[in-house]
Design an enzyme around this catalytic site. Structure first.
Site, PDB file in Angstrom:
ATOM      1  N   SER A 142     -48.186   3.390   3.487  1.00 14.48           N
ATOM      2  CA  SER A 142     -47.220   4.363   2.983  1.00 14.48           C
ATOM      3  C   SER A 142     -45.857   3.703   2.881  1.00 14.48           C
ATOM      4  CB  SER A 142     -47.137   5.561   3.957  1.00 14.48           C
ATOM      5  OG  SER A 142     -46.047   6.402   3.639  1.00 14.48           O
ATOM      6  N   TYR A 155     -45.490   9.164  12.632  1.00 12.72           N
ATOM      7  CA  TYR A 155     -46.236   8.869  11.410  1.00 12.72           C
ATOM      8  C   TYR A 155     -45.838   7.508  10.858  1.00 12.72           C
ATOM      9  CZ  TYR A 155     -47.831   8.963   6.597  1.00 12.72           C
ATOM     10  OH  TYR A 155     -48.420   8.637   5.405  1.00 12.72           O
TER      11      TYR A 155
END
Length: 247
Positions: A142, A155
């Protein structure tokens, strides 16, 4: 001819979002896709969709937080097709919260899925690839593994972890053993993830981000590009995000 054609591709988190879109795209290029996820109904429906379109697909109900489940997935793929050419490590969980809220349950869920799930899948598939003398591992990371945004500390940390193991794998098993290791780092994607955030403030931030999101199909094009490369060329990382995303 596509380098994906007739290759066996295992995809985790394949019942929806990027995983499902990638399965459809890769099957359309002639890949034999093995779909892994927990939701059997969705897996059955996706396999039927791919087969109805002329593609080849099968599924294995898989919980990536359980290492024995991933061993079973690899054994299933080998039994079905005799080998595994590519592993797409895609199953992931993004839960937003502020540190002060101490949402430990959410932290543990992300660690179990985003970190342990990737490691378990690699541990299950890598020995087969090394024995074959070839294979491709594609880890879905990501842009949060490049930049830490608000309410996304844990995250982001899991995605920095993925970046680290991908680079280490590339140097160790890519350079000397013929296993190509790649990574894709998407920005905000509309996969329904915002609705899964349990923390109220985090969910509000997630929904605001989702307004500029790109589609899973756009990311699937990047997945196909990475896997379609010849054996002498490895895509290290593809960063793809909405034009309006400024980080």
């Amino acid at each position: 001819m596509s380098n994906v054609k007739n290759t066996v591709i295992v995809i985790t988190g394949a019942s929806s979002g990027i995983g499902a879109a990638s399965a459809i795209k890769l099957a359309s290029l002639g890949g034999k896709v093995v779909l892994a996820a927990r939701n059997e109904e969705k897996l059955k429906a996706l396999v039927a969709e791919i087969r109805n379109a002329g593609g080849e697909a099968s599924y294995f109900v898989t919980n990536v937080t359980d290492k024995t489940s991933l061993v079973g997935l690899v054994e299933f793929a080998i039994k079905q097709y005799g080998r595994i050419d590519s592993l797409v490590n895609n199953a992931g969980l993004m839960l937003f919260s502020d540190w002060k809220d101490v949402v430990v349950d959410d932290w543990e869920k992300m660690i179990d899925t985003n970190i342990k799930g990737y490691l378990y899948a690699i541990a299950a598939a890598l020995p087969q690839m090394l024995e074959q003398g070839h294979g491709k591992i594609l880890n879905m990371s990501s842009v949060a593994g490049l930049h830490v945004g608000g309410s996304s500390g844990v995250y982001s940390a899991t995605k920095f972890f993925i970046r680290g193991i991908t680079e280490s794998l590339r140097k160790e098993v890519g350079v000397d053993s013929g296993v190509q290791v790649s990574m894709i780092s998407p920005g905000v994607i509309d996969t329904g993830w915002a609705d899964k955030v349990s923390d109220a403030k985090g969910r509000e931030a997630a929904k605001a981000l989702n307004e500029i999101a790109i589609t899973p199909e756009q990311v699937a094009d990047a997945v196909a590009y990475a896997l379609d490369q010849p054996t002498n060329l490895t895509i290290n990382d593809i960063v793809i995000h909405p034009t309006k995303q400024d980080w």
